[in-house]
Design a protein around this motif. Sequence first.
Motif, PDB file in Angstrom:
ATOM      1  N   GLY A  70      46.591 156.270  80.115  1.00  0.00           N
ATOM      2  CA  GLY A  70      46.589 156.977  78.839  1.00  0.00           C
ATOM      3  C   GLY A  70      47.150 156.197  77.677  1.00  0.00           C
ATOM      4  O   GLY A  70      47.193 156.716  76.554  1.00  0.00           O
ATOM      5  N   PHE A  71      47.552 154.938  77.899  1.00  0.00           N
ATOM      6  CA  PHE A  71      48.174 154.193  76.798  1.00  0.00           C
ATOM      7  C   PHE A  71      47.201 153.988  75.648  1.00  0.00           C
ATOM      8  O   PHE A  71      47.569 154.174  74.485  1.00  0.00           O
ATOM      9  N   TYR A  72      45.956 153.608  75.950  1.00  0.00           N
ATOM     10  CA  TYR A  72      45.043 153.379  74.834  1.00  0.00           C
ATOM     11  C   TYR A  72      44.705 154.678  74.108  1.00  0.00           C
ATOM     12  O   TYR A  72      44.438 154.673  72.914  1.00  0.00           O
ATOM     13  N   ASP A  73      44.775 155.817  74.786  1.00  0.00           N
ATOM     14  CA  ASP A  73      44.646 157.095  74.092  1.00  0.00           C
ATOM     15  C   ASP A  73      45.782 157.267  73.082  1.00  0.00           C
ATOM     16  O   ASP A  73      45.558 157.777  71.975  1.00  0.00           O
ATOM     17  N   ASP A  74      46.987 156.860  73.469  1.00  0.00           N
ATOM     18  CA  ASP A  74      48.119 156.935  72.533  1.00  0.00           C
ATOM     19  C   ASP A  74      47.902 156.007  71.343  1.00  0.00           C
ATOM     20  O   ASP A  74      48.222 156.359  70.198  1.00  0.00           O
ATOM     21  N   VAL A  75      47.368 154.801  71.605  1.00  0.00           N
ATOM     22  CA  VAL A  75      47.062 153.868  70.516  1.00  0.00           C
ATOM     23  C   VAL A  75      46.039 154.492  69.562  1.00  0.00           C
ATOM     24  O   VAL A  75      46.187 154.434  68.337  1.00  0.00           O
ATOM     25  N   ILE A  76      45.003 155.086  70.129  1.00  0.00           N
ATOM     26  CA  ILE A  76      43.962 155.709  69.311  1.00  0.00           C
ATOM     27  C   ILE A  76      44.549 156.817  68.443  1.00  0.00           C
ATOM     28  O   ILE A  76      44.266 156.902  67.235  1.00  0.00           O
ATOM     29  N   ASP A  77      45.376 157.671  69.027  1.00  0.00           N
ATOM     30  CA  ASP A  77      45.965 158.762  68.252  1.00  0.00           C
ATOM     31  C   ASP A  77      46.864 158.238  67.140  1.00  0.00           C
ATOM     32  O   ASP A  77      46.830 158.743  66.008  1.00  0.00           O
ATOM     33  N   HIS A 131      41.600 146.519  66.832  1.00  0.00           N
ATOM     34  CA  HIS A 131      40.859 145.515  67.582  1.00  0.00           C
ATOM     35  C   HIS A 131      41.437 145.540  68.990  1.00  0.00           C
ATOM     36  O   HIS A 131      42.522 145.011  69.243  1.00  0.00           O
ATOM     37  N   ALA A 132      40.732 146.207  69.895  1.00  0.00           N
ATOM     38  CA  ALA A 132      41.203 146.378  71.272  1.00  0.00           C
ATOM     39  C   ALA A 132      41.059 145.066  72.041  1.00  0.00           C
ATOM     40  O   ALA A 132      40.384 144.138  71.597  1.00  0.00           O
TER      41      ALA A 132
END
Length: 301
Positions: free
Chosen positions: A64-71, A81-82
């Motif tokens: 879920g880390f990239y979900d946190d980045v997105i939010d 830039h992923a």
Amino acid sequence: MPSTVPDSLDGWWCDSSTEYAFVGFSYEVTACQSRSTLNSEFKDIRETFDGRYVRLYGACDRTGFYDDVIDAAWNNGLGVHALIWFGFEGGSEWKDRRDNLIDTLWNNPKAKFVTRAVQFGSEPLYDYVLDPSDLAGNIWEFKWNIEDLGIPVTISELAYGYQVRGGAQIVLDSIDVLDAHILPYFSQTASTGDAAWKDVNNDLNWFIDHAAGRKIWFSQNGWPSTHYSGVEPNSPDAVADVDNEERYYKLLESKCEFFKSVAGGGVGWFWHIYADWQEPGYGLYAESGKTKFDFKPRTEC
């Protein structure tokens, strides 16, 4: 950001010709920052420095880390830039990172409205993590998996990384934009930050010559404020201190009009990196939590 997620990317991103000069920070994520830290620091990037983007560096494998980045990016009006991180130790962890990123890009409704590009590795050619033909094949496969999302794919790489692999044309043919590593401190002729333009321009000219009109970003770009073990200069005259870190920043500032003129929409540059607690010596913020020098970069000229 709008109150609801749009139905389409049509007209969503600014034209690339407006994305030159300073665009944001490289941001190291090995610490697996909490959602609150991401929000706080992304807010700082946006509001204090007028950043448009964060360019991720390193990897956090927390679910879920990239979900946190997105939010955090959505909340603060930033793009991302992923990065699919290969690391330095070999191994196949990057495959899980690739697959998890694909899942998130498809399943998080905000993902394609935040993810400006995906970097399929950081210096994968220089580190020779895969043979160039294998790397290109994996890039094409990844692009097919996210084709309907409208997200450009690239690698983040040194000019030398391409050159040492014979130009790696097969990789150049597979990517949509060029993410260039510009690190003149490691040149064999390096001296001071304000004298780095010859080396910067040499590498930039290589990218221009091979871009075929595509957008160029300086994705990993900076000058360290201190020497540290394991990342040594190749010139005995290279000076690493805060003064020269600032001089390099001012050199970039002085080239705004030139960056604007480069074909493909100009050159947008990231500052590597947000803070010294992410990567020693390169950060704008020192370990004290204060900026090392007055940083008010131009975002247009």
